[in-house]
Scaffold this active site. Structure first.
Site, short mmCIF file in Angstrom:
data_model
loop_
_atom_site.label_atom_id
_atom_site.label_comp_id
_atom_site.label_asym_id
_atom_site.label_seq_id
_atom_site.Cartn_x
_atom_site.Cartn_y
_atom_site.Cartn_z
CE LYS A 1 37.00 36.72 49.65
NZ LYS A 1 36.75 37.80 48.86
CG ASP B 1 54.38 65.02 33.20
OD1 ASP B 1 53.82 64.23 33.36
OD2 ASP B 1 53.83 66.26 34.10
S1 IVH Z 1 41.08 33.22 44.09
C1 IVH Z 1 38.28 29.69 41.95
N1 IVH Z 1 42.22 35.05 45.46
O1 IVH Z 1 37.11 36.75 46.04
C2 IVH Z 1 38.35 31.21 42.66
N2 IVH Z 1 40.16 35.38 44.94
O2 IVH Z 1 34.71 34.62 46.58
C3 IVH Z 1 39.62 31.69 42.60
N3 IVH Z 1 39.32 37.57 45.67
O3 IVH Z 1 35.15 37.29 43.44
C4 IVH Z 1 39.42 32.97 43.46
N4 IVH Z 1 41.12 38.42 46.71
O4 IVH Z 1 37.27 38.39 43.44
C5 IVH Z 1 41.31 34.61 45.07
N5 IVH Z 1 43.68 36.69 46.66
C6 IVH Z 1 42.47 36.04 46.01
C7 IVH Z 1 41.31 37.02 45.97
C8 IVH Z 1 40.22 36.56 45.49
C9 IVH Z 1 39.91 38.69 46.70
C10 IVH Z 1 38.04 37.62 45.49
C11 IVH Z 1 37.78 37.22 44.04
C12 IVH Z 1 36.34 36.52 43.78
C13 IVH Z 1 35.91 36.32 45.26
C14 IVH Z 1 35.86 34.67 45.45
#
Ligand code: IVH
Length: 670
Positions: A116, A36
């Site tokens: 994910k 800070d």
């Molecule tokens: S890769 C070409 N990696 O899942 C698409 N997506 O259905 C590449 N998501 O809206 C996406 N974790 O926000 C990727 N480790 C991850 C992810 C991820 C969450 C979400 C992403 C997207 C949805 C895809």
């Protein structure tokens, strides 16, 4: 002046470095007070010499002037979605598809595996190493500019950390997920409830709500974090593998999935999936599965994309989640057909990302079968969009204070004696003018898949009923702006809009009209079948149970309910009034004799050229049927990309399997 400039630069670097250690590495080396102090020094110098302010100054993280609205921006590289694998079989199918698409009959692919994240996807653009713009995913092609809000997130570097030997990329877009950590989410909701605001249903909604603030100073108060998982535009750097690229993102100052690892071949992949599933509860943020990606970027390129998702990646979802909570009470709800449904009131508990506080118990027999008592600890369960369910009581946790629920003999709303015919599980209120029934029938009538009247939510329906402006659905069409505009919370404009929406709903197709009437046992599908068999309401008025029973797919209960409905003088009066108000019902064309007539289809995997719903409609319009599970009766399995266990079952049963193209040709033959 020169010295001040140098000090400002030094302070920026120092503070950004400490912020990185704190928010990204979770390993601070100075105290908050020391931080800070440096921050205040920088703030003071910047106030005195605004022209010396650095573009990556940490003072921006407190938020800035509120915006009027967000500006839309096109994504240079679209942000696509992922197909899902729901279990181990479907992960194996994904691996087989990858091998097949690479024209390899066997072999072991090197996969990269990571969490994910269940948050909000964003794309962050850095030019010459500086963060210049951050967009939401939007529809995947165009997103909204939320740069101001993203700058408040400490885990998002304002400039890339560049090692002396590295080249600064000209342009790099980092894709990733903004998350609301679970522990902090619970605290946020506690505070919201205390201050009279509605709590967020889950951390994802809290993250999304925080990012959608036009006033970034509000976002700055939310402890959001960010994980990188991929790239959009990339100029001036090259990678060989996804794994390497994420390691570079890490070196630039981003967090990446702590689960990130590599697996060779499907058996290693499955082992990682099991391990991650067992560990999911230990993570400080919500995940709903793993993302599996073919690691080599060259192979990714060979595999390419389907319409909306890559062939080289899959979201491997985790199984349903169970939790234990207390059954506080059992309340009764009266539905549109008069069915009295017991609903479990639960001590709120987060299950698979959503706070569950109510769950249906279906009927009296179900309560007996499950043996739940009020006050019991119970197992609840949900997955994805599935409605939460009470699975069972924990009998060993009882202390004697639990109480049996006594199902009433009379309607909890109008006190009429309930009907419960022999052999039926559901008790019903027989009173046609029971207020609870009118309410449910009207909300059903106006709902999206029925008459679809915009702006007529449950609250407005309640208001109209309370004010005695409506009693049944036909009264809706007699409403006028004059009557509406003085209602509490309404006003001239909303009254006008509502009347317009009601007017618009006067044109309705016969199947939607039948569904909207809320006849017992008549869901969307049955409504469609009836609309195909009969040309108008008049024809239905004289139909007998026997005639209805002759129609394929109409069972005895539906036949009885339909003929009873169209013989009920009160119901007929409502229909007559609707017609008098100018409701225009358009008949459906009856399907001719097609080759598909009576054939049973099952759809599986991802279709590229149409949606599953579209395929279903097409089949049904040609008098075919769509079932959700494969059995000996199935005539055709339409297998899209990444088809899983259904495909295996269909093969085993010798069901004819159609690719999407075969299916399209079959439709064309009709
Ligand atoms: S890769 C070409 N990696 O899942 C698409 N997506 O259905 C590449 N998501 O809206 C996406 N974790 O926000 C990727 N480790 C991850 C992810 C991820 C969450 C979400 C992403 C997207 C949805 C895809």
């Amino acid at each position: 002046m020169k010295e001040t400039g140098a000090r400002i630069k030094q302070l920026c670097e120092l503070l950004n470095q400490h912020s990185y250690r704190y928010y990204v590495l979770d390993d601070p080396i100075i105290s908050d007070a020391e931080y800070d102090k440096l921050f205040r020094e920088l703030e003071q110098l910047e106030n005195k010499y605004p022209e010396l302010k650095q573009s990556d100054s940490p003072t921006q993280r407190v938020g800035s002037m509120p915006l009027e609205h967000f500006t839309s921006f096109k994504h240079e590289v679209p942000m696509l979605s992922l197909s899902n694998a729901m279990n181990e079989d479907e992960i194996e199918t994904f691996d087989q598809q990858v091998l097949k698409n690479l024209e390899a009959n066997s072999g072991e692919i090197l996969y990269s595996v990571e969490d994910k994240f269940d948050g909000v996807a964003v794309s962050l653009r850095y030019e010459e190493g500086k963060f210049i713009r951050g967009l939401t995913r939007g529809d995947g092609f165009t997103g909204e500019d939320i740069t101001q809000n993203l700058k408040t997130i400490h885990a998002i570097p304002l400039s890339l950390a560049i090692n002396a030997v590295e080249q600064i990329p000209n342009v790099v877009e980092i894709r990733g997920e903004v998350l609301f950590p679970i522990e902090k989410f619970d605290k946020l909701n506690e505070d919201r409830v205390k201050s009279g605001q509605p709590p967020f249903a889950n951390p994802r909604n809290a993250a999304s709500g925080s990012l959608r603030q036009l006033d970034s100073q509000i976002t700055a108060q939310r402890p959001l974090t960010f994980f990188a998982y991929g790239f959009g535009v990339l100029e001036g750097v090259q990678f060989e593998s996804h794994f390497d690229s994420l390691h570079q993102a890490k070196a630039w100052g981003f967090k990446v999935s702590p689960t990130l690892s590599r697996a060779r071949g499907v058996s290693e992949l499955l082992a990682l999936y099991r391990k991650a599933e067992a560990n999911r509860e230990n993570l400080p943020y919500e995940v709903d599965g793993l993302v599996i990606k073919v690691d080599s970027l060259q192979l990714q390129e060979t595999l390419g994309f389907r319409q909306r998702s890559p062939r080289w990646a899959i979201a491997a979802k985790f199984a349903p989640v169970e939790e234990i909570t207390k059954l506080l009470d059992i309340q009764l709800q009266v539905g549109r057909t008069g069915a009295v449904t017991p609903v479990a009131v639960l001590e709120p508990k987060r299950v698979g990302g959503v706070v569950v506080s109510r769950a249906t118990l279906h009927n009296e027999d179900e309560i007996k079968r499950k043996g739940v008592l009020i006050g019991d600890q119970v197992v609840i369960r949900r997955q994805g969009d599935v409605i939460p369910a009470v699975v069972a009581p924990i009998v060993s946790a009882r202390n004697g204070t639990e109480q049996e629920f006594v199902f009433p003999q009379t309607c909890p709303v109008c006190q009429s004696d309930l009907d419960k015919p022999e052999g039926e599980a559901v008790a019903r209120c027989p009173n046609p003018s029971c207020p609870a029934k009118s309410h449910q029938r009207i909300t059903h009538f106006v709902s999206r898949n029925a008459a679809d009247i915009d702006g007529l939510g449950e609250k407005v329906v309640n208001l109209l009923l309370e004010q005695d402006l409506i009693h049944d659905i036909s009264d809706l069409y007699g409403l006028t702006t004059d009557r509406l505009e003085n209602l509490p919370g309404m006003g001239e404009l909303s009254a006008k809009n509502l009347i317009e929406a009601i007017d618009k709903s006067k044109k309705i197709s016969f199947d939607k009209f039948l569904y909207a009437l809320g006849i017992r046992h008549v869901g969307e599908r049955t409504a469609k079948i009836l609309a195909q068999q009969f040309s108008d309401v008049n024809e239905l008025r004289s139909v007998t149970e026997e005639q209805l029973l002759k129609i394929d797919e109409i069972g005895p209960e539906t036949a009885k309910a339909v003929s009873k409905f169209f013989r009920d003088p009160e119901e007929l009066l409502v229909i007559e009034r609707l017609l008098n108000f100018g409701i225009e019902i358009t008949p459906l064309e009856k399907p001719t004799d097609t080759k598909l007539a009576g054939k049973i289809f099952v759809l599986t995997g991802t279709l590229e050229k149409m949606t599953r719903e579209g395929a279903k409609e097409k089949i049904e319009s040609l008098a075919g049927k769509v079932s959700s599970s494969v059995s000996k009766k199935t005539d055709y399995l339409v297998a899209g990309e990444a088809a899983g266990s259904k495909l295996v079952k269909a093969q085993a049963l010798g069901v004819k399997i159609l690719s999407e193209d075969d299916f399209l040709s079959l439709l064309e033959e009709q």
